[in-house]
Design a protein around this motif. Sequence first.
Motif, short mmCIF file in Angstrom:
data_model
loop_
_atom_site.label_atom_id
_atom_site.label_comp_id
_atom_site.label_asym_id
_atom_site.label_seq_id
_atom_site.Cartn_x
_atom_site.Cartn_y
_atom_site.Cartn_z
N ARG A 119 -0.04 9.66 -4.42
CA ARG A 119 -1.12 9.92 -3.44
C ARG A 119 -0.62 9.75 -2.00
N GLU A 120 0.57 10.19 -1.77
CA GLU A 120 1.08 10.10 -0.41
C GLU A 120 0.24 10.98 0.49
N GLU A 121 0.05 10.55 1.70
CA GLU A 121 -0.76 11.32 2.64
C GLU A 121 0.01 12.55 3.06
N SER A 122 -0.68 13.67 3.00
CA SER A 122 -0.09 14.87 3.59
C SER A 122 -0.57 14.88 5.02
N GLY A 123 -0.01 15.64 5.86
CA GLY A 123 -0.37 15.64 7.26
C GLY A 123 -1.76 16.21 7.50
N SER A 124 -2.58 16.50 6.46
CA SER A 124 -3.87 17.17 6.64
C SER A 124 -4.95 16.26 7.15
N GLY A 125 -4.72 14.97 7.19
CA GLY A 125 -5.74 14.05 7.70
C GLY A 125 -6.66 13.51 6.62
N MET B 143 0.84 -1.20 0.00
CA MET B 143 0.00 0.00 0.00
C MET B 143 0.88 1.26 0.00
N THR B 144 1.96 1.23 0.73
CA THR B 144 2.89 2.38 0.75
C THR B 144 3.49 2.58 -0.63
N PHE B 145 3.87 1.50 -1.28
CA PHE B 145 4.43 1.58 -2.63
C PHE B 145 3.40 2.15 -3.61
N LEU B 146 2.16 1.65 -3.55
CA LEU B 146 1.12 2.15 -4.46
C LEU B 146 0.86 3.64 -4.26
N ARG C 4 -7.51 11.20 3.53
CA ARG C 4 -6.95 9.93 3.07
C ARG C 4 -7.56 9.57 1.74
N THR C 5 -6.77 9.01 0.88
CA THR C 5 -7.26 8.51 -0.39
C THR C 5 -7.47 7.02 -0.23
N ARG C 6 -8.63 6.56 -0.63
CA ARG C 6 -8.92 5.13 -0.51
C ARG C 6 -8.79 4.45 -1.84
N PHE C 7 -8.39 3.22 -1.82
CA PHE C 7 -8.23 2.43 -3.06
C PHE C 7 -9.39 1.49 -3.19
#
Length: 147
Positions: free
Chosen positions: A136-142, A127-130, A144-147
Amino acid sequence: MKEYERKGLLERINREASTIGVDIPDEVEIQGEPVALQSFVFEIERRDSIPAGERDRVERAKRNLRRERIERVERIEGGDVSYERGEALAASVIGIDRALEALEGLQAPGPDAEASRQEAADRKRWMTFLKKALGREESGSGSRTRF
């Protein structure tokens, strides 16, 4: 010891809920040697599972406890002890049962547990690789992008 007293002690030992509220004895004599039973059980229980190096030690302890339990019950069954000694034996048997329950409840890490842990770690890495690959890396804003 009178017959009805012996039967009462044996009934108390064999009662299904006999160990409820009973503490593991601090020390118990097994085959003539004192064993710090409570500290041993607590030491093993502190771990999430029994490490490979400790399994033999725990299994040996359980075998010795079962053997000692049988010997103590047989002394009560024989009726050759005083009622006071029989009560002490019954209490020690119930304490041994409590220790055995605690040791039986421990889990040895088997291949299934290790496989599950490895699968979860693999899934997390994937999931980190994808997320990185898709930008779509998470920014600290909270958010989240779902797959």
